[in-house]
Design a protein around this motif. Structure first.
Motif, PDB file in Angstrom:
ATOM      1  N   ILE A 164       0.832  -1.208   0.000  1.00 55.04           N
ATOM      2  CA  ILE A 164       0.000   0.000   0.000  1.00 55.04           C
ATOM      3  C   ILE A 164       0.863   1.253   0.000  1.00 55.04           C
ATOM      4  CG2 ILE A 164      -1.647   1.343   1.376  1.00 55.04           C
ATOM      5  CD1 ILE A 164      -2.775  -1.380   2.342  1.00 55.04           C
ATOM      6  N   LEU A 165       1.939   1.247   0.818  1.00 54.56           N
ATOM      7  CA  LEU A 165       2.827   2.420   0.875  1.00 54.56           C
ATOM      8  C   LEU A 165       3.553   2.643  -0.453  1.00 54.56           C
ATOM      9  CD1 LEU A 165       4.343   2.036   4.460  1.00 54.56           C
ATOM     10  CD2 LEU A 165       2.625   3.693   3.699  1.00 54.56           C
ATOM     11  N   TYR A 216      -7.207  -9.330  -0.019  1.00 53.29           N
ATOM     12  CA  TYR A 216      -8.022 -10.511   0.279  1.00 53.29           C
ATOM     13  C   TYR A 216      -7.208 -11.796   0.081  1.00 53.29           C
ATOM     14  CZ  TYR A 216     -11.285 -14.307  -0.587  1.00 53.29           C
ATOM     15  OH  TYR A 216     -11.913 -15.533  -0.573  1.00 53.29           O
ATOM     16  N   LEU A 217      -6.482 -11.869  -1.054  1.00 53.31           N
ATOM     17  CA  LEU A 217      -5.677 -13.060  -1.319  1.00 53.31           C
ATOM     18  C   LEU A 217      -4.575 -13.222  -0.277  1.00 53.31           C
ATOM     19  CD1 LEU A 217      -5.198 -12.938  -5.214  1.00 53.31           C
ATOM     20  CD2 LEU A 217      -6.719 -14.431  -3.918  1.00 53.31           C
ATOM     21  N   ARG A 218      -3.957 -12.079   0.084  1.00 59.91           N
ATOM     22  CA  ARG A 218      -2.803 -12.163   0.994  1.00 59.91           C
ATOM     23  C   ARG A 218      -3.215 -12.489   2.423  1.00 59.91           C
ATOM     24  NH1 ARG A 218       0.430 -13.284   3.770  1.00 59.91           N
ATOM     25  NH2 ARG A 218       2.561 -12.508   4.119  1.00 59.91           N
ATOM     26  N   LEU A 219      -4.355 -11.972   2.876  1.00 55.15           N
ATOM     27  CA  LEU A 219      -4.724 -12.100   4.296  1.00 55.15           C
ATOM     28  C   LEU A 219      -5.825 -13.119   4.556  1.00 55.15           C
ATOM     29  CD1 LEU A 219      -4.690  -8.323   5.351  1.00 55.15           C
ATOM     30  CD2 LEU A 219      -2.844 -10.008   5.570  1.00 55.15           C
ATOM     31  N   PHE A 220      -6.663 -13.380   3.578  1.00 58.54           N
ATOM     32  CA  PHE A 220      -7.851 -14.189   3.864  1.00 58.54           C
ATOM     33  C   PHE A 220      -7.982 -15.447   2.999  1.00 58.54           C
ATOM     34  CE2 PHE A 220      -8.851  -9.705   4.752  1.00 58.54           C
ATOM     35  CZ  PHE A 220      -9.068  -9.783   6.122  1.00 58.54           C
ATOM     36  N   PRO A 252     -10.166  -1.792  -6.649  1.00 58.84           N
ATOM     37  CA  PRO A 252     -10.565  -3.211  -6.660  1.00 58.84           C
ATOM     38  C   PRO A 252      -9.371  -4.164  -6.704  1.00 58.84           C
ATOM     39  CG  PRO A 252     -11.927  -1.966  -8.179  1.00 58.84           C
ATOM     40  CD  PRO A 252     -10.816  -1.063  -7.765  1.00 58.84           C
ATOM     41  N   LEU A 253      -8.328  -3.801  -7.492  1.00 59.04           N
ATOM     42  CA  LEU A 253      -7.137  -4.643  -7.564  1.00 59.04           C
ATOM     43  C   LEU A 253      -6.451  -4.740  -6.206  1.00 59.04           C
ATOM     44  CD1 LEU A 253      -5.564  -3.553 -10.983  1.00 59.04           C
ATOM     45  CD2 LEU A 253      -6.578  -5.771 -10.439  1.00 59.04           C
ATOM     46  N   LEU A 254      -6.343  -3.588  -5.540  1.00 59.16           N
ATOM     47  CA  LEU A 254      -5.709  -3.568  -4.218  1.00 59.16           C
ATOM     48  C   LEU A 254      -6.509  -4.393  -3.210  1.00 59.16           C
ATOM     49  CD1 LEU A 254      -3.516  -2.497  -2.334  1.00 59.16           C
ATOM     50  CD2 LEU A 254      -4.933  -0.453  -1.972  1.00 59.16           C
ATOM     51  N   LEU A 255      -7.824  -4.239  -3.211  1.00 54.72           N
ATOM     52  CA  LEU A 255      -8.673  -4.995  -2.285  1.00 54.72           C
ATOM     53  C   LEU A 255      -8.579  -6.491  -2.566  1.00 54.72           C
ATOM     54  CD1 LEU A 255     -11.854  -2.711  -2.166  1.00 54.72           C
ATOM     55  CD2 LEU A 255     -10.095  -2.980  -0.392  1.00 54.72           C
ATOM     56  N   TYR A 256      -8.502  -6.854  -3.837  1.00 56.23           N
ATOM     57  CA  TYR A 256      -8.400  -8.268  -4.188  1.00 56.23           C
ATOM     58  C   TYR A 256      -7.057  -8.849  -3.723  1.00 56.23           C
ATOM     59  CZ  TYR A 256      -8.768 -12.566  -6.907  1.00 56.23           C
ATOM     60  OH  TYR A 256      -8.830 -13.888  -7.293  1.00 56.23           O
ATOM     61  N   THR A 262      -8.773   5.379  -9.686  1.00 54.72           N
ATOM     62  CA  THR A 262      -9.345   4.786  -8.468  1.00 54.72           C
ATOM     63  C   THR A 262     -10.202   3.568  -8.815  1.00 54.72           C
ATOM     64  OG1 THR A 262      -9.400   6.975  -7.429  1.00 54.72           O
ATOM     65  CG2 THR A 262     -10.762   5.259  -6.430  1.00 54.72           C
ATOM     66  N   LEU A 263     -10.989   3.694  -9.876  1.00 57.03           N
ATOM     67  CA  LEU A 263     -11.873   2.608 -10.289  1.00 57.03           C
ATOM     68  C   LEU A 263     -11.082   1.356 -10.674  1.00 57.03           C
ATOM     69  CD1 LEU A 263     -14.870   1.877 -10.899  1.00 57.03           C
ATOM     70  CD2 LEU A 263     -14.450   2.624 -13.253  1.00 57.03           C
ATOM     71  N   ILE A 264      -9.891   1.559 -11.237  1.00 56.12           N
ATOM     72  CA  ILE A 264      -9.072   0.419 -11.657  1.00 56.12           C
ATOM     73  C   ILE A 264      -8.291  -0.180 -10.481  1.00 56.12           C
ATOM     74  CG2 ILE A 264      -7.069  -0.254 -13.056  1.00 56.12           C
ATOM     75  CD1 ILE A 264      -8.037   1.771 -15.162  1.00 56.12           C
TER      76      ILE A 264
END
Length: 377
Positions: A99-100, A137-141, A130-134, A125-127
């Motif tokens: 993120i940083l 999700y993959l990394r933590l969950f 979602p990529l960052l959130l995905y 932001t639109l692109i």
């Protein structure tokens, strides 16, 4: 070559200093250089060398832009904080680091091209959100580290970088558009300047003649005032338009001819034939006056008798033709055509580009100028 090296020496400095910096950071374990990936090191060295060179190259600019300097320093501070966190936590694909780093690169892009980022921030932001959130999700969950690493082998992480060349091409296209608009504005400004340089000495000469007529109480004075007024009005108001009716140009040329006839005590044969022209056609204003002015200045005024000017204005299916022929005294020293003809050529190249042709034919004592302009320009 030496001049080029001096101008861009900052970039050579950037590429020279980045290598020891890389190895020093690797030595103190702030970064890990891949031992078997030479090409990867070269690519990173080129990118970071360029980033180091930019502030050096634009040092004088940055001295005037303290806010920009602070932004750049803040971004580098953010980068070193990111590297330090990544080194201390020692987590593969650390989400905090990820993120940083995204913040660092988007911040750097904003410093370099703020208007572009402001314009497309919603799309960015639109692109990327979602990529960052995905990714998070993959990394933590998605399970433990081994499960994530297995998924990572199949997940196309290059999608994070795929929009970058697309945005870069959009930025290049906008720069190209800006450059084209700049050229168009420059051309308009130049045309306006060239118009303002058209035959000012003619008006001064006519005013001097008008003064002489008024002193003599000549009956010609009111006629001269009216014609001069019409010409000045046309030059100021119609001359600013992109195109005018060719009939208006004809009236302007006739007024010019009549005012010159009043000046001369000698006999001058002037024939202006425009019976074969469609008077509803449009043309750029104040083009033909330069050629007519030269015919008087370099022809009629050099002869004491038998001076002539023959003008033929006509059109065919594709072109408008303006032919003007005059004689001159070959014994008289011929001065250069001056700024008038240069301005005409420059205006024609700006207004009609490749859709015109100006030819000059000079014999021992005659001068023929032919201006051919496309109807479809």
């Amino acid at each position: 070559m030496i001049k080029f090296l001096k101008k861009y020496k900052a970039f050579f400095i950037g590429y020279i200093v980045i290598i020891p910096i890389f190895y020093f950071l690797d030595y103190i374990d702030l970064i890990i250089l891949p031992e078997e990936s030479t090409y990867e090191i070269i690519i990173f060295a080129l990118i970071w060398g360029f980033l180091i060179a930019l502030p050096i190259h634009n040092f004088n600019y940055l001295k005037r832009k303290q806010k920009t300097v602070l932004q750049v320093l803040g971004l580098f501070l953010l980068f070193f904080i990111t590297v330090s966190i990544d080194s201390i936590m020692s987590l593969p694909d650390n989400p905090i680091t990820f993120i940083l780093l995204m913040g660092f690169w988007f911040g750097f892009a904003y410093v370099l091209i703020p208007e572009f980022i402001k314009k497309y921030w919603k799309l960015i932001t639109l692109i990327y959100v979602p990529l960052l959130l995905y990714f998070i999700y993959l990394r933590l969950f998605s399970g433990d580290l081994e499960a994530y690493l297995k998924i990572k082998e199949e997940f196309p992480f290059y999608v994070f970088f795929l929009p970058i060349p697309i945005f870069f091409l959009v930025w290049l296209f906008e720069q190209w558009q800006w450059l084209q608009n700049l050229k168009a504005e420059k051309a308009k400004t130049e045309i306006s300047l060239l118009r303002s340089q058209i035959n000012p000495h003619f008006f001064f000469n006519t005013l001097n003649n008008l003064y002489a007529l008024t002193v003599k109480n000549s009956k010609q004075a009111p006629e001269v005032i009216l014609k001069l007024s019409d010409m000045m009005r046309y030059t100021i108001y119609e001359g600013e338009k992109e195109t005018v009716k060719i009939l208006d140009e004809i009236d302007y040329l006739n007024n010019y001819i009549e005012l010159h006839k009043i000046r001369y005590k000698k006999s001058v044969e002037i024939v202006f034939n425009y019976s074969n022209i469609d008077t509803s056609l449009n043309v750029a204003p104040l083009l033909y006056i330069i050629l007519l002015e030269n015919a008087f200045k370099h022809g009629v005024e050099t002869l004491s008798e038998n001076a002539f000017i023959y003008i033929n204005l006509y059109d065919d299916k594709d072109f408008i033709y303006f032919k003007i022929e005059n004689n001159f005294d070959s014994k008289e020293k011929q001065e250069s055509n001056g700024i008038g003809l240069q301005n005409l050529k420059r205006r024609l190249s700006l207004l009609y580009k490749e859709k015109h042709e100006l030819s000059i034919d000079k014999t021992k004592n005659t001068y023929l100028a032919t201006l051919k302009i496309s109807k479809h320009a």
